[in-house]
Design an enzyme around this catalytic site. Structure first.
Site, mmCIF file in Angstrom:
data_model
loop_
_atom_site.group_PDB
_atom_site.id
_atom_site.type_symbol
_atom_site.label_atom_id
_atom_site.label_comp_id
_atom_site.label_asym_id
_atom_site.label_seq_id
_atom_site.Cartn_x
_atom_site.Cartn_y
_atom_site.Cartn_z
ATOM 1 C CG PHE A 1 -31.920 3.581 -28.484
ATOM 2 C CD1 PHE A 1 -31.495 2.684 -29.459
ATOM 3 C CD2 PHE A 1 -31.480 4.902 -28.561
ATOM 4 C CE1 PHE A 1 -30.647 3.095 -30.489
ATOM 5 C CE2 PHE A 1 -30.630 5.319 -29.576
ATOM 6 C CZ PHE A 1 -30.211 4.416 -30.543
ATOM 7 C CB SER B 1 -25.592 17.037 -29.908
ATOM 8 O OG SER B 1 -26.718 17.602 -29.277
ATOM 9 C CB ILE C 1 -31.889 5.706 -20.485
ATOM 10 C CG1 ILE C 1 -30.404 6.035 -20.705
ATOM 11 C CG2 ILE C 1 -32.301 4.445 -21.252
ATOM 12 C CD1 ILE C 1 -30.032 6.540 -22.093
ATOM 13 C CG ASP D 1 -31.207 7.015 -41.306
ATOM 14 O OD1 ASP D 1 -30.916 8.144 -40.905
ATOM 15 O OD2 ASP D 1 -30.886 6.560 -42.424
ATOM 16 C CB ILE E 1 -57.022 29.975 -30.519
ATOM 17 C CG1 ILE E 1 -56.467 30.623 -31.792
ATOM 18 C CG2 ILE E 1 -58.503 29.646 -30.654
ATOM 19 C CD1 ILE E 1 -56.508 29.747 -33.029
ATOM 20 C CD GLU F 1 -35.886 8.842 -31.588
ATOM 21 O OE1 GLU F 1 -35.854 8.593 -32.793
ATOM 22 O OE2 GLU F 1 -36.740 8.415 -30.800
ATOM 23 N N GLY F 2 -31.787 13.541 -31.742
ATOM 24 C CA GLY F 2 -31.126 14.567 -32.548
ATOM 25 C C GLY F 2 -31.886 15.886 -32.446
HETATM 26 C C1 LIG Z 1 -37.472 13.372 -22.890
HETATM 27 C C2 LIG Z 1 -36.163 12.837 -23.368
HETATM 28 C C3 LIG Z 1 -36.030 11.487 -23.623
HETATM 29 C C4 LIG Z 1 -34.809 10.971 -24.044
HETATM 30 N N1 LIG Z 1 -34.683 9.616 -24.245
HETATM 31 C C5 LIG Z 1 -33.477 9.114 -24.629
HETATM 32 C C6 LIG Z 1 -33.320 7.695 -24.781
HETATM 33 O O1 LIG Z 1 -34.259 6.904 -24.625
HETATM 34 N N2 LIG Z 1 -32.101 7.224 -25.116
HETATM 35 C C7 LIG Z 1 -31.024 8.041 -25.308
HETATM 36 O O2 LIG Z 1 -29.950 7.541 -25.624
HETATM 37 N N3 LIG Z 1 -31.148 9.385 -25.147
HETATM 38 C C8 LIG Z 1 -32.349 9.939 -24.819
HETATM 39 N N4 LIG Z 1 -32.494 11.295 -24.644
HETATM 40 C C9 LIG Z 1 -31.320 12.150 -24.770
HETATM 41 C C10 LIG Z 1 -31.327 12.981 -26.040
HETATM 42 O O3 LIG Z 1 -31.087 12.179 -27.166
HETATM 43 C C11 LIG Z 1 -30.302 14.108 -25.857
HETATM 44 O O4 LIG Z 1 -30.850 14.967 -24.881
HETATM 45 C C12 LIG Z 1 -30.035 14.862 -27.137
HETATM 46 O O5 LIG Z 1 -29.269 14.078 -28.024
HETATM 47 C C13 LIG Z 1 -29.298 16.170 -26.876
HETATM 48 O O6 LIG Z 1 -28.187 15.952 -26.065
HETATM 49 P P1 LIG Z 1 -27.940 16.880 -24.772
HETATM 50 O O7 LIG Z 1 -29.201 16.916 -23.984
HETATM 51 O O8 LIG Z 1 -26.709 16.408 -24.133
HETATM 52 O O9 LIG Z 1 -27.735 18.326 -25.370
HETATM 53 P P2 LIG Z 1 -26.362 18.896 -25.966
HETATM 54 O O10 LIG Z 1 -25.707 17.879 -26.826
HETATM 55 O O11 LIG Z 1 -25.597 19.512 -24.867
HETATM 56 O O12 LIG Z 1 -26.927 20.040 -26.902
HETATM 57 C C14 LIG Z 1 -27.570 21.192 -26.320
HETATM 58 C C15 LIG Z 1 -28.138 22.025 -27.425
HETATM 59 O O13 LIG Z 1 -27.085 22.481 -28.269
HETATM 60 C C16 LIG Z 1 -27.581 22.666 -29.566
HETATM 61 N N5 LIG Z 1 -26.730 21.947 -30.511
HETATM 62 C C17 LIG Z 1 -26.322 20.665 -30.439
HETATM 63 N N6 LIG Z 1 -25.551 20.344 -31.493
HETATM 64 C C18 LIG Z 1 -25.474 21.450 -32.253
HETATM 65 C C19 LIG Z 1 -24.818 21.773 -33.479
HETATM 66 N N7 LIG Z 1 -24.106 20.843 -34.138
HETATM 67 N N8 LIG Z 1 -24.939 23.022 -33.963
HETATM 68 C C20 LIG Z 1 -25.675 23.946 -33.301
HETATM 69 N N9 LIG Z 1 -26.311 23.703 -32.144
HETATM 70 C C21 LIG Z 1 -26.209 22.487 -31.634
HETATM 71 C C22 LIG Z 1 -29.034 22.140 -29.583
HETATM 72 O O14 LIG Z 1 -29.927 23.219 -29.451
HETATM 73 C C23 LIG Z 1 -29.084 21.263 -28.357
HETATM 74 O O15 LIG Z 1 -30.395 21.168 -27.830
HETATM 75 C C24 LIG Z 1 -33.713 11.831 -24.243
HETATM 76 C C25 LIG Z 1 -33.855 13.203 -24.007
HETATM 77 C C26 LIG Z 1 -35.069 13.700 -23.582
HETATM 78 C C27 LIG Z 1 -35.198 15.181 -23.334
#
Ligand SMILES: Cc1cc2nc3c(=O)[nH]c(=O)nc-3n(C[C@H](O)[C@H](O)[C@H](O)COP(=O)(O)OP(=O)(O)OC[C@H]3O[C@@H](n4cnc5c(N)ncnc54)[C@H](O)[C@@H]3O)c2cc1C
Length: 405
Positions: free
Chosen positions: A131, A140, A165, A246, A344, A370-371
């Protein structure tokens, strides 16, 4: 054996209890010998997909008409499977979950041809799914997606990059979200099924994680995708992504729940066998307080996870609020439970390869993907405020004014 009393909760039917027993037995036999310190996660994941298929467990990730077990995806079954697999081996849970998440948009929005072409192969373990939503500049903030899909003759041409990904590098196909530009922001996105061998798609980089699973950056350079690979209508991409998430968000909570149950099991074994100050650790009241908080958090997480799953299975069109609550609470609670379990164990808890040390690393990413937790908080707040506004709008004037004071 962890607590099983929750299986008597009214969220479940007899078939769910039977499934929980079936997976418990299978995981005990098939995953007991799994090498958790594997250096070849790609091969391990492929093997796990094959084993899950052989055991017919992947039939839970696609609808019955395409080789699945249930007419529609049964979220309680997905959650029970993830919870149990995560308790035994996080990589097994990962392999199972990605077959579901990677093909979920096809199950929900695919044409008959698309479903027939991909879903049976996913259930049989012949095709590995992924995905691809996130980008370096759009995690985000999905509205910031920059990967473009320009209409061109009989299809679209994709350019851009997708980051983080899961299954990147081993997947046979990717559900990719790209900007087709019908409108600004989230309204101008579309979803495509892109086969891994498509010319113009390459794995730009493999990324190592604190708890290894296959993860990569994908690059699209003039990557031509036929129109038959478009999912839904142009401009529906955001809706497709959110509806898929969802459905799968409660299952992330379920995986966290499985990790937390395993941590409590490990903590109970240690606290009742470790002797200090003339008796077992479990007799110290501060340790008991930890155990009580862990058991409480696990039950609360299970209630939220299975409430969300049941609501979807019972016919709710969307479970945005319930899914966000389940994911947020269960993942945050699992982090605390695992930290307490590690505490523990004392020094033993930080020895590389010990089950609680592994869990400590494995649970962390669930609060981000996933958010992220903060995104779930935003979702819950928005839903709560909207419900409040709706209630006020529908109430007779006097009542609304009365409540406001
Ligand atoms: C192990 C792993 C597997 C993944 N697999 C997939 C995958 O298969 N497919 C895919 O599409 N993506 C994947 N992702 C990506 C993942 O969905 C994103 O990392 C995630 O959506 C956060 O985006 P970012 O890392 O760019 O953090 P950012 O968007 O830069 O956010 C950084 C931090 O800001 C804070 N933040 C964000 N929004 C808000 C808000 N509105 N208010 C306050 N604080 C906020 C949160 O603490 C967040 O962690 C994966 C990530 C990881 C770590």
């Amino acid at each position: 054996m962890p607590d099983r009393t929750y299986l008597a909760w009214p969220f479940f039917e007899a078939r769910h209890r039977a499934l929980a027993e079936e997976i418990e037995r299978w995981a005990g036999d098939a995953l007991g010998d799994l090498d958790h310190n594997t250096t070849d996660v790609d091969a391990s994941c492929r093997r796990l997909v094959a084993r899950l298929a052989e055991a017919h467990l992947l039939r839970h990730v696609v609808p019955a008409a395409y080789g699945g077990r249930h007419e529609h995806l049964d979220v309680r079954s997905l959650c029970l499977a993830r919870e149990t697999l995560a308790r035994f081996a996080s990589l097994a849970d990962f392999a199972f979950a990605m077959q579901g998440l990677g093909s979920g948009a096809i199950s929900l929005f695919g044409t008959e041809e698309q479903r027939r072409a991909y879903l049976p192969a996913v259930a049989e373990g012949h095709r590995v799914a992924a995905f691809a939503l996130s980008e370096l500049g759009a995690g985000s903030d999905v509205a910031a997606i920059a990967t473009s899909a320009e209409p061109d003759g009989a299809g679209f041409v994709l350019n851009g990059a997708k980051s983080w990904i899961s299954n990147g590098g081993i997947a046979d196909f990717y559900v990719v979200f790209a900007r087709t530009g019908e409108a600004p922001g989230t309204k101008g996105l579309s979803a495509f099924i892109v086969d891994a061998q498509t010319r113009g798609l390459e794995i730009a980089e493999r990324i190592e994680l604190i708890a290894p699973h296959p993860l990569a950056t994908l690059r699209f350079e003039n990557c031509r995708v036929p129109r038959a690979q478009l999912l839904g209508e142009p401009g529906q991409g955001f809706r497709i992504a959110m509806a898929t998430l969802d459905l799968f968000r409660p299952t992330v909570g379920a995986a966290a729940l499985g990790f937390a149950r395993r941590a409590l099991e490990e903590a109970l074994a240690r606290a009742t066998s470790r002797q200090l100050f003339g008796g077992p650790l479990a007799e110290l009241q501060m340790v008991q307080a930890k155990l009580a908080e862990m058991a409480l958090a696990i039950d609360a997480a299970a209630l939220l996870v299975y409430r969300a799953a049941w609501a979807k299975d019972a016919g709710a069109a969307r479970i945005t609020r319930e899914a966000a609550m389940a994911k947020l609470y269960a993942t945050e609670a699992a982090q605390r439970v695992i930290d307490d379990a590690l505490q523990i164990h004392g020094a033993l808890g930080v020895v590389a390869g010990h089950p609680v040390e592994r869990l400590y690393r494995e649970v962390r990413a669930l609060r981000i993907y996933e958010g992220a937790s903060e995104v779930q908080q935003v979702v819950i707040a928005r839903q709560t405020l909207a419900a409040h506004a709706n209630e006020r709008a529908q109430a007779p004037n006097g009542e609304a004014a009365g409540r406001a004071t």
